[in-house]
Design a protein around this motif. Structure first.
Motif, mmCIF file in Angstrom:
data_model
loop_
_atom_site.group_PDB
_atom_site.id
_atom_site.type_symbol
_atom_site.label_atom_id
_atom_site.label_comp_id
_atom_site.label_asym_id
_atom_site.label_seq_id
_atom_site.Cartn_x
_atom_site.Cartn_y
_atom_site.Cartn_z
ATOM 1 N N MET A 65 0.791 -0.771 -0.084
ATOM 2 C CA MET A 65 0.277 0.233 0.020
ATOM 3 C C MET A 65 0.930 1.448 -0.012
ATOM 4 S SD MET A 65 -2.556 1.277 2.882
ATOM 5 C CE MET A 65 -1.949 1.534 4.302
ATOM 6 N N THR A 66 0.923 1.805 -1.085
ATOM 7 C CA THR A 66 1.638 2.950 -1.337
ATOM 8 C C THR A 66 0.419 4.563 -0.690
ATOM 9 O OG1 THR A 66 0.695 3.857 -3.554
ATOM 10 C CG2 THR A 66 3.622 2.320 -3.005
ATOM 11 N N TYR A 119 -7.041 5.206 3.148
ATOM 12 C CA TYR A 119 -6.198 4.019 2.999
ATOM 13 C C TYR A 119 -7.031 3.401 4.225
ATOM 14 C CZ TYR A 119 -4.025 5.753 -0.745
ATOM 15 O OH TYR A 119 -3.301 5.964 -2.308
ATOM 16 N N LEU A 120 -6.897 3.440 5.039
ATOM 17 C CA LEU A 120 -7.580 2.412 6.143
ATOM 18 C C LEU A 120 -8.877 2.186 5.903
ATOM 19 C CD1 LEU A 120 -6.594 1.049 9.159
ATOM 20 C CD2 LEU A 120 -8.185 3.582 9.974
ATOM 21 N N VAL A 121 -9.552 3.058 5.489
ATOM 22 C CA VAL A 121 -10.587 2.558 5.542
ATOM 23 C C VAL A 121 -10.821 1.541 4.649
ATOM 24 C CG1 VAL A 121 -13.218 3.842 4.492
ATOM 25 C CG2 VAL A 121 -12.062 5.395 6.234
ATOM 26 N N SER A 122 -10.699 2.493 3.305
ATOM 27 C CA SER A 122 -10.639 1.610 2.087
ATOM 28 C C SER A 122 -9.756 0.002 2.476
ATOM 29 C CB SER A 122 -9.794 1.891 0.848
ATOM 30 O OG SER A 122 -8.372 2.204 0.897
ATOM 31 N N VAL A 151 -11.291 -3.108 -0.473
ATOM 32 C CA VAL A 151 -10.996 -2.501 -1.250
ATOM 33 C C VAL A 151 -9.809 -1.274 -2.021
ATOM 34 C CG1 VAL A 151 -11.894 -0.157 -2.950
ATOM 35 C CG2 VAL A 151 -13.605 -1.177 -1.483
ATOM 36 N N VAL A 152 -9.546 -1.841 -2.666
ATOM 37 C CA VAL A 152 -7.568 -1.777 -3.180
ATOM 38 C C VAL A 152 -7.554 -0.514 -3.005
ATOM 39 C CG1 VAL A 152 -6.000 -1.581 -4.919
ATOM 40 C CG2 VAL A 152 -7.722 -3.455 -4.725
ATOM 41 N N PHE A 153 -8.375 1.171 -3.970
ATOM 42 C CA PHE A 153 -7.824 2.245 -4.304
ATOM 43 C C PHE A 153 -9.330 2.713 -3.510
ATOM 44 C CE2 PHE A 153 -6.815 0.250 -8.241
ATOM 45 C CZ PHE A 153 -6.170 0.334 -8.317
ATOM 46 N N PRO A 154 -9.034 3.791 -2.495
ATOM 47 C CA PRO A 154 -10.203 4.777 -1.918
ATOM 48 C C PRO A 154 -10.905 5.460 -2.004
ATOM 49 C CG PRO A 154 -7.186 4.815 -0.627
ATOM 50 C CD PRO A 154 -7.589 4.287 -2.359
ATOM 51 N N PHE A 155 -10.565 5.851 -3.619
ATOM 52 C CA PHE A 155 -11.900 6.563 -4.770
ATOM 53 C C PHE A 155 -13.172 5.579 -4.535
ATOM 54 C CE2 PHE A 155 -9.238 4.738 -7.968
ATOM 55 C CZ PHE A 155 -10.157 4.757 -8.927
ATOM 56 N N ALA A 171 -19.473 5.999 -1.120
ATOM 57 C CA ALA A 171 -19.783 6.483 -0.199
ATOM 58 C C ALA A 171 -21.312 7.514 -0.606
ATOM 59 C CB ALA A 171 -18.950 7.149 0.736
ATOM 60 N N LEU A 172 -20.324 8.488 -1.492
ATOM 61 C CA LEU A 172 -21.467 9.519 -2.158
ATOM 62 C C LEU A 172 -22.957 8.745 -2.878
ATOM 63 C CD1 LEU A 172 -18.752 11.608 -3.700
ATOM 64 C CD2 LEU A 172 -20.289 12.273 -2.005
#
Length: 125
Positions: free
Chosen positions: A1-2, A60-63, A68-72, A78-79
């Motif tokens: 995870m970067t 990143y913690l939530v993802s 899920v790999v990407f936080p977006f 969520a949106l």
């Protein structure tokens, strides 16, 4: 995870949008154009992206916790959830207003019929 941090420009743009949007929502809420529920739901459109941008470690913690790999992806999920909840509430309001409108039309028709009957009874006397 970067942990790729957002650029300063991104932080400034999203923070400015969130601040301006929240001020507009607050003004409309204070003017009575929105109620508190609308204010909270609409403010999520600014708060969620701002939270993911200003606190990338939390994003990143939530993802990571959701798998899920990407936080977006979590952010857009969520949106989407916020939009779904808002639309559900608006649909319930719409149906309630439709029922009220129907009841008011029926009541107005009965009152008009009663008034017409009274006027007809008085003119024949």
């Amino acid at each position: 995870m970067t942990d790729a941090l957002p650029s300063p420009e991104t932080i400034v743009v999203i923070s400015a949008f969130a601040l301006i949007y929240m001020l507009v929502l607050l003004r409309k809420t204070l003017q009575g154009k929105f109620d508190l529920y609308d204010f909270l739901m609409l403010s999520m459109v600014a708060i969620i992206p701002a939270g993911f941008t200003l606190f990338p470690t939390l994003a990143y913690l939530v993802s990571h916790l959701t798998g899920v790999v990407f936080p977006f992806v979590v952010m857009f999920g969520a949106l989407f959830l916020v939009v779904f909840a808002f639309m559900h509430n608006m649909t319930a309001r719409l149906h309630r207003l439709e029922r009220q409108n129907c009841a008011l039309i029926q009541e107005q028709s009965l009152l008009a019929l009663e008034l017409q009957a009274k006027e007809g009874g008085q003119s024949s006397d």
